[in-house]
Design a protein around this motif. Sequence first.
Motif, PDB file in Angstrom:
ATOM      1  N   LEU A  86     -10.324   5.675   7.136  1.00 12.69           N
ATOM      2  CA  LEU A  86      -9.214   6.565   6.064  1.00 12.69           C
ATOM      3  C   LEU A  86      -9.694   7.710   5.696  1.00 12.69           C
ATOM      4  O   LEU A  86      -8.906   8.747   5.691  1.00 12.69           O
ATOM      5  CB  LEU A  86      -9.239   5.613   4.758  1.00 12.69           C
ATOM      6  N   THR A 143      -9.804   0.422   7.831  1.00  9.68           N
ATOM      7  CA  THR A 143      -9.969   1.236   6.795  1.00  9.68           C
ATOM      8  C   THR A 143     -11.330   2.157   6.589  1.00  9.68           C
ATOM      9  O   THR A 143     -11.344   3.167   5.642  1.00  9.68           O
ATOM     10  CB  THR A 143     -10.251   0.392   5.350  1.00  9.68           C
ATOM     11  N   GLY A 153      -2.256   1.354   0.205  1.00 13.03           N
ATOM     12  CA  GLY A 153      -3.308   0.824  -0.121  1.00 13.03           C
ATOM     13  C   GLY A 153      -3.311  -0.806  -0.742  1.00 13.03           C
ATOM     14  O   GLY A 153      -3.909  -1.706  -0.546  1.00 13.03           O
ATOM     15  N   LEU A 194      -8.052   2.596  -1.471  1.00 10.93           N
ATOM     16  CA  LEU A 194      -9.147   1.492  -1.710  1.00 10.93           C
ATOM     17  C   LEU A 194      -8.915   1.035  -3.147  1.00 10.93           C
ATOM     18  O   LEU A 194      -8.924  -0.464  -3.180  1.00 10.93           O
ATOM     19  CB  LEU A 194     -10.256   1.629  -1.021  1.00 10.93           C
ATOM     20  N   THR A 250     -17.395   2.211   4.990  1.00 10.45           N
ATOM     21  CA  THR A 250     -16.511   2.919   4.507  1.00 10.45           C
ATOM     22  C   THR A 250     -16.562   4.444   4.585  1.00 10.45           C
ATOM     23  O   THR A 250     -15.692   5.344   4.964  1.00 10.45           O
ATOM     24  CB  THR A 250     -15.684   2.463   3.282  1.00 10.45           C
ATOM     25  N   THR A 266      -9.330   8.414  -0.030  1.00 14.30           N
ATOM     26  CA  THR A 266     -10.068   7.099   0.308  1.00 14.30           C
ATOM     27  C   THR A 266     -10.191   6.211  -0.838  1.00 14.30           C
ATOM     28  O   THR A 266      -9.793   4.890  -0.711  1.00 14.30           O
ATOM     29  CB  THR A 266     -11.470   7.428   1.137  1.00 14.30           C
TER      30      THR A 266
END
Length: 393
Positions: free
Chosen positions: A26, A23, A99, A44, A230, A40
Amino acid sequence: MRTPHAYLLFVATLLTSMGYGATFLLTEHFRALGGSEIQTGTTLGGAMLGTLVGVPLVGWFAWRVGAGRMAGLGAVLVAAGYLGLASLSALTPLIGVAGFFIGLGWGIFFLAAPMALSMRVTDQDRGFWFTRYGAFQMGGIGLSPIVATALIGNLGLTTGQAFGAVALVCLLAASLLAGFEAIAVRPLAAAVKAAGNDWVRALPALLRTRAMYPILMVGLGACVFSGLLTFQTSLVRGTGLQASTFFATYAITVVASRFLLAPLIGRAKGDHVAVILLAVMIAGVIVAFGLAYGVLVQIVSAILLGLGYGLVYSVIQTQAVNDAPPEHRNAALTWFVVAYFLGIFGFPVLGGWLIVNVGTHGFLVAVLLFAIAEIGLALLRGQRLAGERVQAT
């Protein structure tokens, strides 16, 4: 628990954790499709909803089908989510659905895999096995973006093709988990069923105890963790740094510290250790403001985050259990995981918006505020604990 059986679970954990680690790429995937950090956050956000569905499913069904098989189902669902992302050639609302599957699968796996391990070891050995389990889990999370970046950079794969490779790895993990459940002896189903208590109705009782502090703390800490990892690719854009350097340093720090420092942490007073580790984590966030100054700053930030967040998780997890009444300890663990997922997958929704609209500096300020709030809760818990000890005497 036989060691070969345990390591079958550990390898599966390493592989499935690569699904969560992916992730962190992403943003690069969506930028290739003309998107940004907003997509993103959307993906998520869907993952956050998925985890909230997945958590209760474990309590309801793990005792019937086996926690190992439930963990394998989680790995399959993570694979399905990545196959969905890999198949996209343009930005569509389906990214939220993909997701959702990633979050649903990760939520099921995150609870079911350690449950499968826990029910097969004694109370005395649980800390030993959980330390190693956590090392494999964090190793997979940190290894995934490094391997995926290498596939993209050295073999010329697209991010979509890299996500397809992640899906295959998760399917392999599912087969290993099914094998683990088949060969590793587990307790009677009735004993397993007893672990799935009513965690929703237990919440009011938990809020009246000290357990509420570590439950809130893990959510805040997860915001810090997900923010820095992230969006690491966004934070280093234009600096000449590689996000993979941060991922590798963080993963190595966490794995090494859990093996080398876990006994020392276990013998120390958890109340004081938590505050010290959270201060180290805050230092890691502060250092991240200077990423433009070079790779050494990036490495120091990753090490501090790995030492602080990487070690404090198990400390506050223990607090959540010990601070709860015995009849609500399983519920406390469940709420602990729910709070963790709200931070891990929920914060990127805010983080993506902040990066796009106010920039990375404002984003880091928000991450720092979450970290300060967590250490504030740790201090409040310590004050309440001291007051209770005075009353007891």
